[in-house]
Design an enzyme around this catalytic site. Sequence first.
Site, PDB file in Angstrom:
ATOM      1  N   ARG A  26      45.953 -87.077  43.243  1.00  0.00           N
ATOM      2  CA  ARG A  26      45.804 -87.319  41.814  1.00  0.00           C
ATOM      3  C   ARG A  26      46.698 -88.424  41.272  1.00  0.00           C
ATOM      4  NH1 ARG A  26      47.130 -83.470  36.866  1.00  0.00           N
ATOM      5  NH2 ARG A  26      45.279 -83.740  35.583  1.00  0.00           N
ATOM      6  N   CYS A  50      80.936 -90.754  16.968  1.00  0.00           N
ATOM      7  CA  CYS A  50      80.614 -89.772  18.010  1.00  0.00           C
ATOM      8  C   CYS A  50      81.565 -88.583  17.936  1.00  0.00           C
ATOM      9  CB  CYS A  50      80.724 -90.444  19.380  1.00  0.00           C
ATOM     10  SG  CYS A  50      80.693 -89.270  20.743  1.00  0.00           S
ATOM     11  N   CYS A  53      84.038 -88.517  21.233  1.00  0.00           N
ATOM     12  CA  CYS A  53      85.031 -89.539  21.558  1.00  0.00           C
ATOM     13  C   CYS A  53      86.446 -89.054  21.202  1.00  0.00           C
ATOM     14  CB  CYS A  53      84.711 -90.841  20.821  1.00  0.00           C
ATOM     15  SG  CYS A  53      83.445 -91.850  21.655  1.00  0.00           S
ATOM     16  N   ASP A  76      80.292 -76.141  18.499  1.00  0.00           N
ATOM     17  CA  ASP A  76      80.316 -75.872  17.062  1.00  0.00           C
ATOM     18  C   ASP A  76      79.010 -75.230  16.586  1.00  0.00           C
ATOM     19  OD1 ASP A  76      82.901 -77.075  16.825  1.00  0.00           O
ATOM     20  OD2 ASP A  76      81.937 -79.043  16.918  1.00  0.00           O
ATOM     21  N   HIS A 113      82.654 -93.607  25.955  1.00  0.00           N
ATOM     22  CA  HIS A 113      81.359 -93.335  25.337  1.00  0.00           C
ATOM     23  C   HIS A 113      80.205 -94.016  26.085  1.00  0.00           C
ATOM     24  CE1 HIS A 113      78.833 -92.142  21.909  1.00  0.00           C
ATOM     25  NE2 HIS A 113      78.285 -93.343  21.933  1.00  0.00           N
ATOM     26  N   ASN A 153      72.215 -81.679  30.033  1.00  0.00           N
ATOM     27  CA  ASN A 153      70.976 -82.334  29.608  1.00  0.00           C
ATOM     28  C   ASN A 153      71.308 -83.801  29.459  1.00  0.00           C
ATOM     29  OD1 ASN A 153      69.458 -79.938  29.339  1.00  0.00           O
ATOM     30  ND2 ASN A 153      70.301 -79.568  27.302  1.00  0.00           N
ATOM     31  N   GLY A 159      66.336 -83.758  25.293  1.00  0.00           N
ATOM     32  CA  GLY A 159      66.892 -83.022  24.153  1.00  0.00           C
ATOM     33  C   GLY A 159      68.370 -83.254  23.946  1.00  0.00           C
ATOM     34  N   SER A 161      71.329 -84.892  22.328  1.00  0.00           N
ATOM     35  CA  SER A 161      71.379 -85.561  21.029  1.00  0.00           C
ATOM     36  C   SER A 161      72.576 -86.499  20.900  1.00  0.00           C
ATOM     37  CB  SER A 161      71.382 -84.521  19.905  1.00  0.00           C
ATOM     38  OG  SER A 161      72.353 -83.540  20.136  1.00  0.00           O
ATOM     39  N   HIS A 164      77.071 -89.748  24.642  1.00  0.00           N
ATOM     40  CA  HIS A 164      78.389 -89.617  25.272  1.00  0.00           C
ATOM     41  C   HIS A 164      78.252 -88.667  26.473  1.00  0.00           C
ATOM     42  CE1 HIS A 164      82.887 -89.896  24.701  1.00  0.00           C
ATOM     43  NE2 HIS A 164      82.746 -89.075  25.732  1.00  0.00           N
ATOM     44  N   HIS A 166      78.283 -85.800  28.721  1.00  0.00           N
ATOM     45  CA  HIS A 166      78.797 -84.437  28.535  1.00  0.00           C
ATOM     46  C   HIS A 166      77.841 -83.405  29.099  1.00  0.00           C
ATOM     47  CE1 HIS A 166      75.936 -84.556  25.195  1.00  0.00           C
ATOM     48  NE2 HIS A 166      76.059 -83.259  25.077  1.00  0.00           N
ATOM     49  N   GLN A 168      77.355 -78.732  29.381  1.00  0.00           N
ATOM     50  CA  GLN A 168      77.585 -77.499  28.648  1.00  0.00           C
ATOM     51  C   GLN A 168      77.835 -76.342  29.614  1.00  0.00           C
ATOM     52  OE1 GLN A 168      75.052 -76.655  25.256  1.00  0.00           O
ATOM     53  NE2 GLN A 168      73.889 -78.535  25.568  1.00  0.00           N
ATOM     54  N   HIS A 298      70.467 -77.435  40.759  1.00  0.00           N
ATOM     55  CA  HIS A 298      69.105 -77.964  40.573  1.00  0.00           C
ATOM     56  C   HIS A 298      69.145 -79.203  39.684  1.00  0.00           C
ATOM     57  CE1 HIS A 298      66.944 -74.399  42.114  1.00  0.00           C
ATOM     58  NE2 HIS A 298      67.825 -73.656  41.476  1.00  0.00           N
ATOM     59  N   PHE A 312      54.051 -84.368  32.184  1.00  0.00           N
ATOM     60  CA  PHE A 312      53.917 -83.359  31.142  1.00  0.00           C
ATOM     61  C   PHE A 312      53.650 -82.003  31.780  1.00  0.00           C
ATOM     62  CE2 PHE A 312      53.296 -87.235  28.844  1.00  0.00           C
ATOM     63  CZ  PHE A 312      53.857 -86.986  27.605  1.00  0.00           C
ATOM     64  N   TYR A 316      47.863 -76.393  31.653  1.00  0.00           N
ATOM     65  CA  TYR A 316      47.689 -75.639  32.885  1.00  0.00           C
ATOM     66  C   TYR A 316      49.037 -75.129  33.393  1.00  0.00           C
ATOM     67  CZ  TYR A 316      46.512 -74.253  37.581  1.00  0.00           C
ATOM     68  OH  TYR A 316      46.381 -73.510  38.729  1.00  0.00           O
ATOM     69  N   GLN A 323      52.422 -77.828  38.150  1.00  0.00           N
ATOM     70  CA  GLN A 323      51.576 -78.702  38.978  1.00  0.00           C
ATOM     71  C   GLN A 323      52.229 -80.065  39.108  1.00  0.00           C
ATOM     72  OE1 GLN A 323      49.767 -81.512  37.786  1.00  0.00           O
ATOM     73  NE2 GLN A 323      48.591 -81.827  39.654  1.00  0.00           N
TER      74      GLN A 323
HETATM   75  O1  LIG Z   1      72.870 -77.719  22.798  1.00  0.00           O
HETATM   76  P1  LIG Z   1      72.220 -78.996  22.392  1.00  0.00           P
HETATM   77  O2  LIG Z   1      72.562 -80.147  23.271  1.00  0.00           O
HETATM   78  O3  LIG Z   1      72.413 -79.317  20.927  1.00  0.00           O
HETATM   79  O4  LIG Z   1      70.642 -78.720  22.548  1.00  0.00           O
HETATM   80  C1  LIG Z   1      69.889 -78.987  23.696  1.00  0.00           C
HETATM   81  O5  LIG Z   1      70.224 -78.101  24.766  1.00  0.00           O
HETATM   82  C2  LIG Z   1      70.003 -76.706  24.531  1.00  0.00           C
HETATM   83  C3  LIG Z   1      70.293 -75.948  25.802  1.00  0.00           C
HETATM   84  O6  LIG Z   1      69.467 -76.337  26.880  1.00  0.00           O
HETATM   85  C4  LIG Z   1      68.574 -76.428  24.026  1.00  0.00           C
HETATM   86  O7  LIG Z   1      68.498 -75.097  23.603  1.00  0.00           O
HETATM   87  C5  LIG Z   1      68.170 -77.352  22.876  1.00  0.00           C
HETATM   88  O8  LIG Z   1      66.813 -77.164  22.570  1.00  0.00           O
HETATM   89  C6  LIG Z   1      68.432 -78.807  23.278  1.00  0.00           C
HETATM   90  O9  LIG Z   1      68.095 -79.680  22.217  1.00  0.00           O
HETATM   91  O1  LIG Z   2      44.455 -83.594  32.660  1.00  0.00           O
HETATM   92  P1  LIG Z   2      45.140 -84.596  31.770  1.00  0.00           P
HETATM   93  O2  LIG Z   2      44.786 -84.381  30.310  1.00  0.00           O
HETATM   94  O3  LIG Z   2      44.940 -86.008  32.213  1.00  0.00           O
HETATM   95  O4  LIG Z   2      46.703 -84.321  31.920  1.00  0.00           O
HETATM   96  C1  LIG Z   2      47.463 -83.428  31.148  1.00  0.00           C
HETATM   97  O5  LIG Z   2      47.130 -82.065  31.388  1.00  0.00           O
HETATM   98  C2  LIG Z   2      47.340 -81.582  32.726  1.00  0.00           C
HETATM   99  C3  LIG Z   2      47.047 -80.093  32.757  1.00  0.00           C
HETATM  100  O6  LIG Z   2      47.885 -79.348  31.891  1.00  0.00           O
HETATM  101  C4  LIG Z   2      48.767 -81.879  33.210  1.00  0.00           C
HETATM  102  O7  LIG Z   2      48.844 -81.586  34.585  1.00  0.00           O
HETATM  103  C5  LIG Z   2      49.171 -83.335  32.977  1.00  0.00           C
HETATM  104  O8  LIG Z   2      50.536 -83.495  33.281  1.00  0.00           O
HETATM  105  C6  LIG Z   2      48.925 -83.696  31.507  1.00  0.00           C
HETATM  106  O9  LIG Z   2      49.258 -85.035  31.263  1.00  0.00           O
END
Ligand SMILES: O=P(O)(O)O[C@H]1O[C@H](CO)[C@@H](O)[C@H](O)[C@H]1O
Ligand SMILES: O=P(O)(O)O[C@H]1O[C@H](CO)[C@@H](O)[C@H](O)[C@H]1O
Lengths: 345, 345
Positions: A26, A50, A53, A76, A113, A153, A159, A161, A164, A166, A168, A298, A312, A316, A323
């Site tokens: 695919r 920031c 910092c 916070d 930073h 992250n 996600g 934000s 810098h 960092h 968690q 991981h 994405f 599915y 997938q």
């Molecule tokens: O804690 P942060 O960096 O503000 O937030 C980020 O990490 C968190 C933990 O994975 C998630 O719950 C939030 O959705 C994401 O935006």
């Molecule tokens: O099949 P599409 O619309 O090209 O692709 C979309 O849906 C699929 C099924 O959820 C996903 O595997 C793909 O990552 C997504 O981009």
Amino acid sequence: MLDFAEQPHKRKNLLTGEYILVSPHRSKRPWQGQVEDLAPDSRPQYDPKCYLCPGNSRADGTQNPDYKDSFVFVNDFSALLEDTSIEQFDEESLLVAESERGICKVISFSPRHDLTLPQMDLPAIKAVVDLWQREFKELAEKEWIKYIQIFENKGSIMGCSNPHPHGQIWAESSLPVEIEKETVQQKTYFEQHGRTLLQDYVALELKKDERIIIDNEHFVALVPFWAAWPYETMIISKRPVPSILAFTEEEKEDFARTLQELTIRYDNIFKTSFPYSAGMHQSPVNTGEHPEWHWHMHFYPPLLRSATVKKFMVGYEMLATPQRDITPEQAANTLKQQSTIHYKG
Amino acid sequence: MLDFAEQPHKRKNLLTGEYILVSPHRSKRPWQGQVEDLAPDSRPQYDPKCYLCPGNSRADGTQNPDYKDSFVFVNDFSALLEDTSIEQFDEESLLVAESERGICKVISFSPRHDLTLPQMDLPAIKAVVDLWQREFKELAEKEWIKYIQIFENKGSIMGCSNPHPHGQIWAESSLPVEIEKETVQQKTYFEQHGRTLLQDYVALELKKDERIIIDNEHFVALVPFWAAWPYETMIISKRPVPSILAFTEEEKEDFARTLQELTIRYDNIFKTSFPYSAGMHQSPVNTGEHPEWHWHMHFYPPLLRSATVKKFMVGYEMLATPQRDITPEQAANTLKQQSTIHYKG
Ligand SMILES: O=P(O)(O)O[C@H]1O[C@H](CO)[C@@H](O)[C@H](O)[C@H]1O
Ligand SMILES: O=P(O)(O)O[C@H]1O[C@H](CO)[C@@H](O)[C@H](O)[C@H]1O
């Protein structure tokens, strides 16, 4: 014979017991969908706005110290709170809930930073590893804490934000969902074989040498056979230890080196600061012995085709089975071919 | 007493047996992270470059018919293929895989390029429901098919690469991961109580009336007690039927009405075409009787704060437990307060 590079197939994730779907043919599909914005590639060494910092003030008015390597503080906007009473809720076994107590911390990896993990030097990464170990030890001393999740992250697409560098730590009073699954799978294996699941898995992967990216004295980094994200990887300790607490000085240095090399290889794939969510999975604490638990980390990076086109995990994947398109072996090859010198030099 | 609106807590998902984490106090957190681009809000009724519009040609050169309501065809870039031989792979029980056979179809919901489900009229939505039922029936007649996943990815933020209103059907030779989990949970309940899990759950939700959004003769739409996504909902049939195959004409009309009202309410929250992945969960086919299976449809929408700020299911969520900020009750209230007339009039 199942032809991994041509035939749609499912692979079993040993750590969760769940399958993922591979559709190797695919990857030829053209992409007309969403393209991500690239974050600006250069940042100042110090940003007066920031909240991470050195010397700056945070949301609650506290001033950061003038720190020189890494720095940790309670989030916070913690998702878990230490002063939560433990309560149960159960209505006809159909509405079931319980309160959850916890501590959420933020770790700044560097006063700079403008850096990210792959751009930091080895002693600086080693200082982060030391801090992770110290924090794990300190949190595990609180008897009510049962699990400590250390993670990062990286990138706004994940996600994050604040650019810098960092990570968690969320420590909490019960076992998270993924940890429950991995405990069951590892325990079953350990009881049957008297060795950890990952010990035997790593031995087999080293023998086959199809998905190994880094192999040094104390760690391997590989694309797991059951990787769901395009460039998903794991770092696994060669010694079957339950947590970072057991790491020796030598192991910590090797771990820092592995982290550096893996994240440099990531950045080099698309010549971009490679986004991901990454985190260690470790033994629960204050819940007896866990000889079945084998420390690992991981990496779940979202990018698929380029610096701006991600995979994405949607319809599915959310409703049925995760997938992927390129095979784990193809991803491992791409990672192996990268230079270990960061593209920015 | 556990205070849902103030205390961090976990809730149990009855259909998977897994927990989600609720951090109600956390919605006060300011957002400085990634903001999504808004897709252009107006499209032509017909786009000569769209591969779904009537009369246009697709990737493989096939020409679409000049269809008047909905239209279905095999995906030109199917993730699953019908002509895959069934093969097993097992190396020391550590590398475990098997090939997967399947059929992937695309359903255009309307000849009109500029519409979405909530903007279509009732007879047009009913025609889509009829087609889903026909497709389910036809696919289930192939003995090797064990599960049929009907779903829709709506909006570019959900990986949808063509704004023409459409959904997908992936039918395959084994049970997906989420279906395995829901089968176990529903079976255990049915064996203990002689009623379906969702039958009793819906009865309790109707009595409490805290999370119900729509309640008509044959269906309810509600925010499940264990919703992970901010505005996650479910449509559940009142009659405990295993699949869409059992829907009567009256039920299909009521289902179309429920779909229309729910998606209109979604669009009205942020006055935007509300993105989501949605899909039906139904009984496996060609695997004996499944009296435990109760038809339902999940909606997983990513938006949290506005048309451009989504919830990130990242580090902690991927490694540990799905986490949400606003409570399911707050989300249900917001959905209940919306008008049932589309904001575009
Ligand atoms: O804690 P942060 O960096 O503000 O937030 C980020 O990490 C968190 C933990 O994975 C998630 O719950 C939030 O959705 C994401 O935006
Ligand atoms: O099949 P599409 O619309 O090209 O692709 C979309 O849906 C699929 C099924 O959820 C996903 O595997 C793909 O990552 C997504 O981009």
